[in-house]
Design an enzyme around this catalytic site. Structure first.
Site, mmCIF file in Angstrom:
data_model
loop_
_atom_site.group_PDB
_atom_site.id
_atom_site.type_symbol
_atom_site.label_atom_id
_atom_site.label_comp_id
_atom_site.label_asym_id
_atom_site.label_seq_id
_atom_site.Cartn_x
_atom_site.Cartn_y
_atom_site.Cartn_z
ATOM 1 N N HIS A 138 0.812 -1.282 0.042
ATOM 2 C CA HIS A 138 0.058 -0.148 -0.012
ATOM 3 C C HIS A 138 0.834 1.251 -0.042
ATOM 4 O O HIS A 138 1.852 1.396 0.588
ATOM 5 C CB HIS A 138 -0.988 -0.108 1.228
ATOM 6 C CG HIS A 138 -0.181 0.036 2.419
ATOM 7 N ND1 HIS A 138 0.392 1.152 3.090
ATOM 8 C CD2 HIS A 138 0.172 -0.827 3.341
ATOM 9 C CE1 HIS A 138 1.040 1.056 4.245
ATOM 10 N NE2 HIS A 138 0.848 -0.319 4.377
ATOM 11 N N HIS A 147 11.959 -1.175 -13.316
ATOM 12 C CA HIS A 147 11.624 -2.690 -13.730
ATOM 13 C C HIS A 147 11.784 -3.258 -12.193
ATOM 14 O O HIS A 147 12.719 -3.236 -11.364
ATOM 15 C CB HIS A 147 12.847 -3.178 -14.460
ATOM 16 C CG HIS A 147 12.318 -4.676 -14.888
ATOM 17 N ND1 HIS A 147 13.291 -5.398 -15.893
ATOM 18 C CD2 HIS A 147 11.672 -5.652 -14.189
ATOM 19 C CE1 HIS A 147 12.647 -6.430 -16.058
ATOM 20 N NE2 HIS A 147 11.858 -6.687 -14.877
#
Length: 211
Positions: A138, A147
Site C-alpha cells: 500500500h 523494472h
C-alpha cells in the site's frame, strides 16, 4: 479492435503475448499484429512475425487502431524509445491473475505480469514493468521506467525513483526511499534509504559503486 505491436523480441515480450492472449479470452478486442526489434536475425516470436526494426514506428503509428507495448527490459533503452516517439498510443497490459487494489494508478504502457499484487493507493508510473509474483504494498510511489523483477516485495510507503531496477527477490522495508537510476541486486534486503545513481547489494543492502 486494438492492433497491438510489441517493441522488443525478448523474454518479457513472451510474457506480454501470454497476457494479451488472456485478455482476449476475457473478450477484450485485441489483435497481436507483430513485433519490432533491432536484431535483424530475429524473424518471429511465439509465431508472431518480427515486422522490422524500431525505425518502423513512425510509419506504423499512422494507423490509429495501432497501440504499442514496450517490452524492452533495459530501463534506459525503454525510456529512450519512449522519448524518441512521444506521440505513440500505448496499451497497458495487466494479467487477469494480478491483484490491483483500490485507489491504485497504473501508468500508461506499464506491464503487470501474472500473480503480481499492487495494493491500495499505490502509484505506478508510466512504462514500468511489474514482473511475475512481485508485491507492491500500500501507498507505494513507483516512478517511470522502473523494472520490479519477479518475487520482489516492497512494504508500505516505499518510494522508488525513475529508471531503477529492483532485482529478483529484493525485499524493501516500510517507508524506504530508493533513488533514481539505481540497481538493487537480486536477493538484497533494503533497510536504509538509497541515493541516486548507485548499485546496492547484500543483506542488508550496501552501496558498492556509483553508477
Amino acid at each position: 479492435m486494438k492492433k497491438i505491436i510489441i517493441i522488443g523480441a525478448g523474454g518479457n515480450s513472451k510474457v506480454i503475448i501470454d497476457i494479451l492472449h488472456s485478455r482476449i479470452k476475457l473478450g477484450e478486442e485485441l489483435q497481436i499484429t507483430g513485433i519490432l526489434d533491432d536484431d535483424k536475425a530475429k524473424k518471429s516470436l511465439k509465431d508472431f512475425p518480427v515486422l522490422g526494426t524500431i525505425d518502423m514506428i513512425p510509419e506504423l503509428q499512422q494507423d490509429k487502431e495501432v497501440y504499442f507495448i514496450n517490452g524492452v527490459g533495459n530501463n534506459h533503452i525503454r525510456r529512450r524509445i519512449y522519448e524518441e516517439n512521444p506521440c505513440l498510443q500505448y496499451y497497458t497490459p495487466i494479467h487477469p491473475s494480478a491483484i490491483i487494489g483500490s485507489g491504485v494508478t497504473v501508468g500508461s504502457g506499464s506491464v503487470v505480469m501474472p500473480g503480481a499484487i499492487i495494493n491500495a493507493d499505490s502509484f505506478i508510473g508510466k512504462q514500468t514493468l511489474i514482473n511475475t509474483g512481485a508485491v507492491v504494498e500500500h501507498d507505494n510511489q513507483i516512478g517511470d521506467f522502473v523494472h520490479i523483477a519477479s518475487g520482489v516485495v516492497t512494504a508500505g510507503n516505499v518510494v522508488v525513483g525513475e529508471c531503477t531496477m529492483l532485482g529478483t527477490g529484493t525485499r524493501i522495508i516500510q517507508g524506504i526511499t530508493i533513488g533514481s537510476h539505481v540497481m538493487v541486486g537480486a536477493g538484497a534486503v533494503v533497510i536504509r534509504n538509497i541515493e541516486d545513481h548507485v548499485t546496492a547489494v547484500g543483506v542488508p543492502a550496501k552501496t558498492i559503486k556509483n553508477r
